[in-house]
Write a protein that holds these residues in place. Structure first.
Motif, mmCIF file in Angstrom:
data_model
loop_
_atom_site.group_PDB
_atom_site.id
_atom_site.type_symbol
_atom_site.label_atom_id
_atom_site.label_comp_id
_atom_site.label_asym_id
_atom_site.label_seq_id
_atom_site.Cartn_x
_atom_site.Cartn_y
_atom_site.Cartn_z
ATOM 1 N N PHE A 260 82.652 -36.414 74.526
ATOM 2 C CA PHE A 260 81.553 -36.563 73.570
ATOM 3 C C PHE A 260 81.979 -37.473 72.413
ATOM 4 N N LEU A 261 83.238 -37.380 72.003
ATOM 5 C CA LEU A 261 83.756 -38.265 70.961
ATOM 6 C C LEU A 261 83.677 -39.721 71.412
ATOM 7 N N PHE A 262 84.015 -39.967 72.665
ATOM 8 C CA PHE A 262 83.902 -41.330 73.212
ATOM 9 C C PHE A 262 82.457 -41.804 73.151
ATOM 10 N N PHE A 263 81.508 -40.923 73.487
ATOM 11 C CA PHE A 263 80.082 -41.262 73.420
ATOM 12 C C PHE A 263 79.673 -41.628 71.991
ATOM 13 N N ILE A 264 80.145 -40.871 71.012
ATOM 14 C CA ILE A 264 79.832 -41.140 69.610
ATOM 15 C C ILE A 264 80.401 -42.488 69.180
ATOM 16 N N LEU A 265 81.660 -42.741 69.524
ATOM 17 C CA LEU A 265 82.304 -43.998 69.151
ATOM 18 C C LEU A 265 81.615 -45.185 69.830
ATOM 19 N N ALA A 266 81.194 -45.003 71.089
ATOM 20 C CA ALA A 266 80.474 -46.066 71.793
ATOM 21 C C ALA A 266 79.143 -46.357 71.105
ATOM 22 N N GLY A 267 78.471 -45.303 70.624
ATOM 23 C CA GLY A 267 77.214 -45.490 69.900
ATOM 24 C C GLY A 267 77.415 -46.252 68.603
ATOM 25 N N ILE A 268 78.514 -45.981 67.915
ATOM 26 C CA ILE A 268 78.815 -46.680 66.657
ATOM 27 C C ILE A 268 79.108 -48.155 66.924
ATOM 28 N N LEU B 149 76.327 -43.752 59.964
ATOM 29 C CA LEU B 149 77.675 -43.217 60.192
ATOM 30 C C LEU B 149 77.746 -41.728 59.868
ATOM 31 N N LEU B 150 77.044 -41.309 58.808
ATOM 32 C CA LEU B 150 77.004 -39.888 58.475
ATOM 33 C C LEU B 150 76.312 -39.096 59.580
ATOM 34 N N SER B 151 75.250 -39.650 60.146
ATOM 35 C CA SER B 151 74.540 -38.950 61.225
ATOM 36 C C SER B 151 75.439 -38.793 62.447
ATOM 37 N N MET B 152 76.230 -39.821 62.760
ATOM 38 C CA MET B 152 77.142 -39.746 63.902
ATOM 39 C C MET B 152 78.294 -38.773 63.630
ATOM 40 N N LEU B 153 78.812 -38.791 62.406
ATOM 41 C CA LEU B 153 79.885 -37.863 62.050
ATOM 42 C C LEU B 153 79.409 -36.415 62.148
ATOM 43 N N LEU B 154 78.243 -36.130 61.570
ATOM 44 C CA LEU B 154 77.710 -34.772 61.604
ATOM 45 C C LEU B 154 77.332 -34.349 63.027
ATOM 46 N N LEU B 155 76.855 -35.307 63.819
ATOM 47 C CA LEU B 155 76.531 -35.003 65.212
ATOM 48 C C LEU B 155 77.783 -34.569 65.963
ATOM 49 N N TYR B 156 78.890 -35.259 65.718
ATOM 50 C CA TYR B 156 80.138 -34.861 66.373
ATOM 51 C C TYR B 156 80.627 -33.511 65.861
ATOM 52 N N VAL B 157 80.470 -33.280 64.562
ATOM 53 C CA VAL B 157 80.908 -32.005 63.980
ATOM 54 C C VAL B 157 80.180 -30.832 64.641
ATOM 55 N N VAL B 158 78.845 -30.956 64.799
ATOM 56 C CA VAL B 158 78.077 -29.816 65.305
ATOM 57 C C VAL B 158 78.108 -29.688 66.824
ATOM 58 N N LYS B 159 78.351 -30.802 67.530
ATOM 59 C CA LYS B 159 78.292 -30.733 68.988
ATOM 60 C C LYS B 159 79.599 -31.086 69.689
ATOM 61 N N GLY B 160 80.596 -31.552 68.932
ATOM 62 C CA GLY B 160 81.845 -31.937 69.587
ATOM 63 C C GLY B 160 83.091 -31.300 69.022
ATOM 64 N N SER B 161 83.027 -30.825 67.806
ATOM 65 C CA SER B 161 84.197 -30.222 67.150
ATOM 66 C C SER B 161 84.303 -28.737 67.511
#
Length: 304
Positions: A16-24, A53-65
């Motif tokens: 999921f982190l890879f997906f977030i980074l790819a989106g960024i 960037l905040l939306s992607m960070l928070l998305l990872y926090v709630v769904k990937g961390s």
């Protein structure tokens, strides 16, 4: 018992982190390197980049961390996830995407028709309230948590409903539905009122109602979907009570309180910003409004 027993993959979701980074990366390609391929483009602003960037960070926090794993153990954490995802990530994502990208997406007729329909204020309020209430109906939530596909579908659908909810408030496209001034404030207040019954039922019910949070067997089945295959079989665990001292009922009630408190805090900030912007617009247009009122009065006196 520490969460680390579930392993790195379950705790940090590297895929999921890879997906977030790819989106960024895609975001910066579209807004910087490939911007010339769009019509009527403007330089992406620091505000838009920050919100995205905040939306992607928070998305990872709630769904990937580890918060995501803990959300399968504690209902209160699950509700905190929902509050952040639906009430913060959704509007931040809309604001973070430049208008020229939204115009390109909405140039597809089918998408534009869907957005025009589901972002009408009454429809967006009803759809979001219905989806949120259905998702947290005990039988539905327990069933959804036992299916990886259904869980993904429900979560994505609820997030899209949140995008529809926020669209009339934060979008800046001239051709799209939007609210202004007091109508926008009324819309936000009504949104808060409509999900209150669902939160109230969770807060005031006097027995645990979510089987996947109190039944060891159901909980293990749900956990099997969010940890690597074979991980649970090598562990001696029977239920969520091994990871918390909080009684299931208190955890459930706390979840409803967390959702409502976070919602109220966010909406107070949003209403404050809307009111300030509305007041500034009124002050800037005061002379024009006064002139129009005088003309209307003169015309009325002339006809009388």
């Amino acid at each position: 018992m520490p969460l680390s027993i579930f392993g790195f993959r379950a705790l940090w979701s590297p895929y999921f982190l890879f997906f977030i980074l790819a989106g960024i990366v895609l975001y910066f390609l579209l807004t910087k390197k490939w911007r010339h391929r769009f019509e009527g483009t403007e330089q992406v602003t620091k505000r838009e980049v920050t919100y995205f960037l905040l939306s992607m960070l928070l998305l990872y926090v709630v769904k990937g961390s580890p918060m995501d794993l803990l959300g399968h153990i504690l209902f209160s954490v699950h509700m905190a996830q929902m509050a952040i995802l639906l009430l913060i990530v959704a509007p931040f994502f809309i604001i973070g995407i430049p208008d020229f990208i939204w115009k390109k997406v909405l140039s597809i007729a089918a998408i534009d028709r869907i957005v025009q329909l589901f972002t009408k204020p009454i429809i967006s309020l009803m759809v979001f309230t219905l989806m949120f209430s259905l998702y947290h109906y005990p039988l539905i939530l327990d069933y959804v948590k036992l299916s990886l596909v259904l869980h993904a579908v429900f979560t994505i659908t609820l997030f899209i409903a949140a995008l529809f909810l926020w669209w009339p408030i934060v979008n800046t496209l001239e051709s799209q539905p939007k609210l202004h001034g007091l109508k926008k404030i009324g819309y936000v207040i009504l949104s808060a009122i409509l999900i209150t019954p669902a939160c109230s039922l969770i807060i005031f019910v006097d027995v645990p109602v979510y089987e996947t949070y109190y039944s060891g067997e159901a909980w293990l089945k749900a956990m099997a979907l969010c940890v690597p295959p074979g991980t649970l079989s090598g562990l001696s665990i029977s239920g969520p009570e091994l990871f918390t001292n909080m009684p299931t009922l208190y955890d459930q009630q706390l979840g409803g309180i967390i959702m409502k408190v976070i919602q109220e805090l966010i909406y107070v900030v949003v209403i404050g910003k809307i009111f300030i912007q509305w007041y500034r617009d009124e002050q800037m247009n005061a002379d024009e409004i006064t002139k129009k009122a005088l003309l209307d009065r003169q015309n009325l006196e002339y006809h009388n």
